[in-house]
Design an enzyme around this catalytic site. Structure first.
Site, PDB file in Angstrom:
ATOM      1  N   GLY A 117       3.600  -8.549  28.435  1.00 49.17           N
ATOM      2  CA  GLY A 117       3.877  -9.862  28.977  1.00 49.17           C
ATOM      3  C   GLY A 117       3.783  -9.814  30.484  1.00 49.17           C
ATOM      4  N   MET A 127       6.062  -8.836  32.872  1.00 50.32           N
ATOM      5  CA  MET A 127       6.530  -7.618  33.500  1.00 50.32           C
ATOM      6  C   MET A 127       5.724  -6.402  33.052  1.00 50.32           C
ATOM      7  SD  MET A 127       8.796  -7.019  35.806  1.00 50.32           S
ATOM      8  CE  MET A 127      10.084  -8.240  35.617  1.00 50.32           C
ATOM      9  N   LYS A 149      22.990  -5.719  36.076  1.00 48.42           N
ATOM     10  CA  LYS A 149      21.784  -6.515  35.820  1.00 48.42           C
ATOM     11  C   LYS A 149      22.014  -7.462  34.652  1.00 48.42           C
ATOM     12  CE  LYS A 149      17.388  -7.767  35.782  1.00 48.42           C
ATOM     13  NZ  LYS A 149      16.317  -6.860  35.318  1.00 48.42           N
ATOM     14  N   SER A 201      12.845 -15.039  32.680  1.00 46.84           N
ATOM     15  CA  SER A 201      12.068 -14.721  31.474  1.00 46.84           C
ATOM     16  C   SER A 201      12.526 -15.509  30.252  1.00 46.84           C
ATOM     17  CB  SER A 201      12.142 -13.222  31.182  1.00 46.84           C
ATOM     18  OG  SER A 201      13.485 -12.815  30.986  1.00 46.84           O
ATOM     19  N   GLU A 209      16.180 -12.981  23.761  1.00 51.11           N
ATOM     20  CA  GLU A 209      16.953 -11.751  23.644  1.00 51.11           C
ATOM     21  C   GLU A 209      18.445 -11.994  23.906  1.00 51.11           C
ATOM     22  OE1 GLU A 209      14.884  -9.291  26.403  1.00 51.11           O
ATOM     23  OE2 GLU A 209      15.232 -10.644  28.079  1.00 51.11           O
TER      24      GLU A 209
END
Length: 312
Positions: free
Chosen positions: A9, A11, A188, A260, A273
């Site tokens: 994708g 990234m 993160k 994303s 996700e």
């Protein structure tokens, strides 16, 4: 180094392109046939900081891996978390006794899945603050600067982890060898657990969300829930530092970026996700007897939106 990128994708394309430009032998594996066809025909086509860049690399679908003959020194994982188990079942032919896996996925708990397919002393975990966006099959927008932080999961993997750092340095990926990557992964996750789901649900970019009056309270509340659960996992998050870290994106060079999860859910109607981010905090909160109402609600809301848009 012989590197296989799983998941091409935005990234995955960025890392593949930069590692290829750095002189590495890069192979791609992706499950989206239109993307495979486009890259086979014209290579990865990127608007790279305003300049057109393209590069051809071999690319395979999971079904083709068995016949590819590919063997990897390093597998860099950029799949969606909910695709991880199924993909590694398919790509076992490229994994040999000396193969290492670097997981750079958003979220928490991926080592539990990966340890079924690679020895823990061959597992590297990390985070990346690079950004990328897909504009169509084989086409990506790559802008701004970023960095990568990584660490071996067990002490025996330290030498190879530092070798990966050197390879990434040569590719301009600004890597750093970490001594506490678990903290960084949770930090993160706070970025993803706030900006990703909120921008997807509200259909806005990072800067637009940051201009709202409610943004500070939402960030503080969600981060506090993450921190309470992280503490039970042996990670002591500095909530004020994490808040400032997230809020700094509102006026940064990525303020115009759509995270994303927005790209997946709003732009491309793909499943998200969320279960490995806010959903993981909600589940762990239940296990530890910690209330996480915001994380639970955000998880439910994202799943509702997945159904409304027919995400697959």
């Amino acid at each position: 180094m012989k590197i296989t990128v799983l998941g091409v994708g935005g990234m995955g394309s960025r890392f593949a392109l930069m590692l290829h430009q750095g002189g590495n032998d890069v192979t791609l594996v992706d499950g989206w046939q239109a993307n495979i066809d486009a890259i086979r025909k014209d290579g990865i086509q990127a608007n790279f900081n305003g300049k057109p860049v393209s590069a051809k690399m071999p690319i395979y679908s999971p079904a083709e891996i068995d016949q590819s003959g590919v063997k990897a020194d390093l597998i860099v994982v950029f799949l969606k978390s909910n695709q991880l188990d199924a993909m590694f079942k398919r790509v076992q032919p490229i994994i040999h006794k000396d193969t290492y896996v670097l997981c750079l996925l958003n979220g928490i708990g991926h080592e539990d899945v990966l340890s079924k397919y690679v020895a823990k002393d061959h597992l590297l975990l990390g985070i990346t603050m690079w950004t990328a966006g897909m504009t169509g099959p084989g086409h990506v927008e790559l802008s701004g600067d970023g960095e990568v932080e990584l660490e071996n999961f067990e002490p025996a993997g330290e030498a190879f982890a530092k070798q990966v750092v050197s390879v990434f340095e040569g590719a301009g990926l600004n890597p750093k060898y970490s001594h506490d990557v678990k903290y960084s992964i949770w930090r993160k996750a706070c970025v993803n657990g706030t900006l990703n789901c909120l921008c997807a649900l509200l259909d806005c970019n990072i800067g637009e969300f940051g201009k709202t009056k409610q943004a500070p309270e939402l960030l503080h509340t969600i981060i506090d829930e993450f921190a309470a659960v992280a503490d039970k996992e042996g990670v002591n998050l500095d909530t004020e530092e994490v808040y400032n870290h997230v809020a700094a994106t509102f006026t940064s060079d990525i303020a115009g970026h759509y995270p994303s999860m927005h790209q997946d859910l709003v732009q491309n109607h793909r499943l998200t996700e969320i279960e490995f981010i806010d959903g993981a905090v909600a589940r762990k909160g239940e296990q530890y007897g910690i209330a996480t109402p915001y994380c639970k609600l955000l998880t439910q809301m994202v799943h509702v939106k997945e159904q409304l848009v027919g995400a697959k």
